[in-house]
Design a protein around this motif. Structure first.
Motif, PDB file in Angstrom:
ATOM      1  N   PHE A 369       0.810  -1.223   0.000  1.00  0.00           N
ATOM      2  CA  PHE A 369       0.000   0.000   0.000  1.00  0.00           C
ATOM      3  C   PHE A 369       0.845   1.275   0.000  1.00  0.00           C
ATOM      4  O   PHE A 369       0.677   2.134  -0.869  1.00  0.00           O
ATOM      5  CB  PHE A 369      -0.930  -0.011   1.226  1.00  0.00           C
ATOM      6  N   LEU A 373       1.582   4.137  -2.924  1.00  0.00           N
ATOM      7  CA  LEU A 373       1.056   5.464  -2.593  1.00  0.00           C
ATOM      8  C   LEU A 373       2.136   6.533  -2.757  1.00  0.00           C
ATOM      9  O   LEU A 373       1.880   7.617  -3.306  1.00  0.00           O
ATOM     10  CB  LEU A 373       0.524   5.453  -1.152  1.00  0.00           C
ATOM     11  N   VAL A 474      -7.129  -3.040   5.738  1.00  0.00           N
ATOM     12  CA  VAL A 474      -6.291  -1.925   5.265  1.00  0.00           C
ATOM     13  C   VAL A 474      -6.791  -0.623   5.881  1.00  0.00           C
ATOM     14  O   VAL A 474      -6.014   0.194   6.388  1.00  0.00           O
ATOM     15  CB  VAL A 474      -6.330  -1.844   3.727  1.00  0.00           C
ATOM     16  N   LEU A 478      -4.863   1.909   8.454  1.00  0.00           N
ATOM     17  CA  LEU A 478      -4.655   3.344   8.207  1.00  0.00           C
ATOM     18  C   LEU A 478      -5.190   4.184   9.359  1.00  0.00           C
ATOM     19  O   LEU A 478      -4.610   5.210   9.724  1.00  0.00           O
ATOM     20  CB  LEU A 478      -5.324   3.751   6.895  1.00  0.00           C
TER      21      LEU A 478
END
Lengths: 515, 162
Positions: A369, A373, A474, A478
């Motif tokens: 991820f 990103l 996920v 976060l």
């Protein structure tokens, strides 16, 4: 000060396990490393050299910017660097290139020296005397032992001279010197090297000899191969190692060390016997780049034994490790390996599991991820869409669009993907290993780099539970990242990013895994 | 100072000065009533919008990096402010017609002003509330502030090193 000597091919995989455990933060402050292997070109050797180099570069880049309460990449490896040798992991061989046993013992001139060649022929066959040793001793322990006994002649040469000086310095300190030797007792180099190395090391200190503590991981059979599993047309030579002899060699080694113990000969302070009664099949390779066996949980156990010894060298005697004798309903009579089998008494199995899981979560999120990103141009243009990034990085001018940060993140991603996750995926591949959920690992088609399927974040530990597959993990992760206090987020750059990920992983382990 | 003088400050004077058609006391009672309606509409509208926003924002999940940059649709609930505006504009118009049947003054424009004012108050109040910590989930913290934050990244984009 701690010294690790890896003898033979199996020990290289133990070293890779140690590198990964040190990345997790389970290692001591410093470890000196020396590899003893006549086969300097083995595939496992190249892999561990690369892993070590990446680890050291990651540590160099991250150590000053990681949060103070984190121990990831905390171990400094001393590779016995000196001006007259090449940089990187040292692989030492007692033999020069293309040297044979006959050359080492001056076999062809024995008659001239009034020593009968029959003495040599009593211990070695003609083939053994003339065999190529550039791919190791290939299971011929008697050849290896004869060659390795010459190690004491190397005390004035590098890297032994430097190592000997450092050990002499260590024993002047109260903490003394801890030396751990890893090697298999069923193969060639490891089996040949364990005792000669120990005997040699005992001669090094001139004073305070009791401050030199030597431990060993004696690996007993945990893999096997058959000749037909090698590449087409590359069948084994007549002298190649054969796995049907592994058990017999192990028995001989155990009897040898038992004999030494019964006769009061000082050998190892601690000896860890580690193996698996259900060996895995590996592809046959005689040596060289083709010899690249996958990581195995026995490597992990041996690495933990090494770290245990460094943490508490006072625990003397013999220790035994391997899967517990118990059944698993789905695997019938197969012994399973789960976290309860991880013997790290110093820290406790639960804490080891927690740290491994936290690091795995952080690695999974980073590779799957965060790395994509960071490479998304919208992050620089719209940082307010990613509050943790805006608050902890962009507002301080510590943008990930900067080359230095990009390079550091790339370095970390490479280590995590090609070495850490790849290593765990190999360890968890056998059906009887239930440490991490084996379905979580997503290997690239060439098998080089490994990512984690992010829909398994809630089910990283133990067997796969298809009902728990969701990408909501996920989102939860976060959210944990947003809740990490700013004092715990490290200083800047990739170090601060890793700190943030590890602390978020810690919070995630608390809230989802309830550890 | 009365509620009407605060909320409908530009309507304190009666639009038709002829006392026989629109007495001052009747006008005062009318705008007092309308200010009560306005307050109720704004509060009810704001509560509805904030609740809908909070539920929607919490139900959103980030599964992939691109989800972080997707348009933040829960903010669209703020446009619901037009409903209390329509209700109040209609209410103003109909109540004016009923209360002051003799006046020649047409309330259409004033009803539109009241509706626009209601819409603005509801929108601004709702927006202020969604910016409070806890209403917007932490992972979307700065999305309601997009108009302030949209320039925050520009120096970063320029700062890229070759």
């Amino acid at each position: 000060m701690n010294t690790l000597i890896c003898a033979g091919g199996s020990s290289l995989r133990v070293l890779k396990a140690i590198v990964n455990l040190c990345a997790i933060g389970l290692g001591p402050k410093e470890i000196r490393v020396l590899v003893v292997d006549p086969d300097g070109s083995s595939g496992n050797g190249a892999e561990v050299r690369q892993a070590m180099e990446l680890y050291m570069r990651c540590r160099e880049r991250l150590k000053d910017s990681l949060a103070a309460d984190l121990s990831a990449f905390g171990t400094a490896f001393d590779l016995l660097e000196s001006n007259d040798t090449k940089q990187g992991l040292k692989v030492w061989s007692v033999l020069d290139a293309k040297e044979k046993l006959a050359d080492v013992i001056n076999y062809d001139n024995l008659s001239a020296s009034k020593t009968s060649p029959d003495v040599a022929r009593l211990f070695f066959t003609e083939d053994e005397l003339r065999m190529d040793l550039d791919k190791g001793f290939m299971g011929h322990t008697s050849v290896g032992a004869a060659v390795m006994s010459l190690v004491s002649l190397q005390v004035d040469r590098q890297p032994w001279r430097q190592l000997a000086e450092k050990i002499r310095q260590d024993v002047t300190q109260q903490n003394g010197s801890n030396v751990f030797i890893a090697g298999s007792v069923f193969g060639g180099t490891g089996a040949s090297a364990l005792h000669p190395l120990c005997r040699f090391l005992r001669t090094i200190p001139d004073a305070n000899r009791e401050r030199l503590r030597i431990g060993a991981a004696a690996l007993v059979p945990y893999f096997s191969f058959n000749d037909s599993s090698g590449p087409r047309g590359a069948g084994p030579s007549k002298m190649a190692a054969q796995s049907q002899w592994f058990s017999l060699r192990t028995k001989a080694a155990v009897q040898f060390y038992e004999h030494l113990e019964q006769n009061g000969e000082v050998t190892f302070d601690s000896m860890f016997w580690i193996g698996d009664k259900s060996p895995i099949d590996v592809r046959y390779a005689e040596g060289g780049p083709g010899q690249q066996n996958p990581a195995h949980f026995v490597d992990l156990l041996a690495a933990l034994a090494c770290l245990e010894f460094f943490a508490d060298p006072s625990a003397q005697g013999n220790h035994y490790g391997g899967p517990r004798q118990r059944e698993h309903p789905e695997l019938h009579d197969v012994n399973v390996v789960d976290w309860a089998d991880i013997p790290y008494r110093r820290m406790g199995a639960v804490q080891v599991r927690r740290q491994c899981l936290s690091f795995m979560l952080a690695a999974a999120m980073h590779v799957g991820f965060i790395d994509p990103l960071i490479h998304d141009p919208r992050l620089a243009a719209m940082p307010f869409c990613v509050p943790w990034y805006l608050q902890r990085f962009a507002r301080k001018g510590d943008h990930f669009s900067r080359k230095v940060n990009r390079d550091d993140v790339e370095l970390l991603s490479t280590f995590l993907s090609y070495h850490h996750l790849h290593w765990w995926s190999q360890i968890n591949e056998p059906d009887n290993v239930l440490l991490f959920n084996r379905t979580t690992f997503d290997a690239s088609p060439d098998g080089g780099n490994v990512a984690v399927r992010l829909d398994r974040l809630r089910n990283l530990v133990g067997p796969d539970r298809p009902g728990e597959r969701t990408l909501d993990g996920v989102d939860e992760f976060l959210t944990e990242m947003e809740h990490v206090p700013s004092r715990k987020s490290g200083k800047s750059g990739a170090g601060a990013l890793l700190s943030l990920l590890l602390h978020a992983a810690d919070g995630y382990v608390d809230s989802v895994y309830h550890m | 100072m009365s509620l009407a003088e605060i909320l409908l400050f530009w309507l304190t004077e009666q639009p038709d000065p002829d006392g026989s058609r629109m007495s001052y006391s009747a006008w005062k009672a009318f705008i007092d009533s309308m200010s009560g309606w306005l307050l109720a509409a704004v509060l009810l509208g704001t509560a509805t919008i904030v609740m809908a926003y909070a539920i929607h924002a919490r139900s959103r999940r980030i599964h992939a990096p691109q989800d972080l940059f997707a348009s933040f649709v829960p903010l669209n609930w703020l446009f619901l402010s037009v409903i209390p505006a329509i209700v109040l504009g209609y209410r103003y118009y109909s109540l004016f017609e009923t209360t002051f049947p003799l006046t020649a003054f047409r309330p259409t424009l004033t009803a539109l002003e009241v509706a626009a004012w209601t819409c603005l108050l509801t929108f601004v109040l709702s927006h202020l509330i969604v910016m409070l910590p806890g209403i917007t989930p932490s992972r979307y913290r700065y999305r309601p502030l997009w108009f302030v934050m949209r320039h925050a990244g520009r120096p970063a984009a320029r700062a890229q090193e070759s």
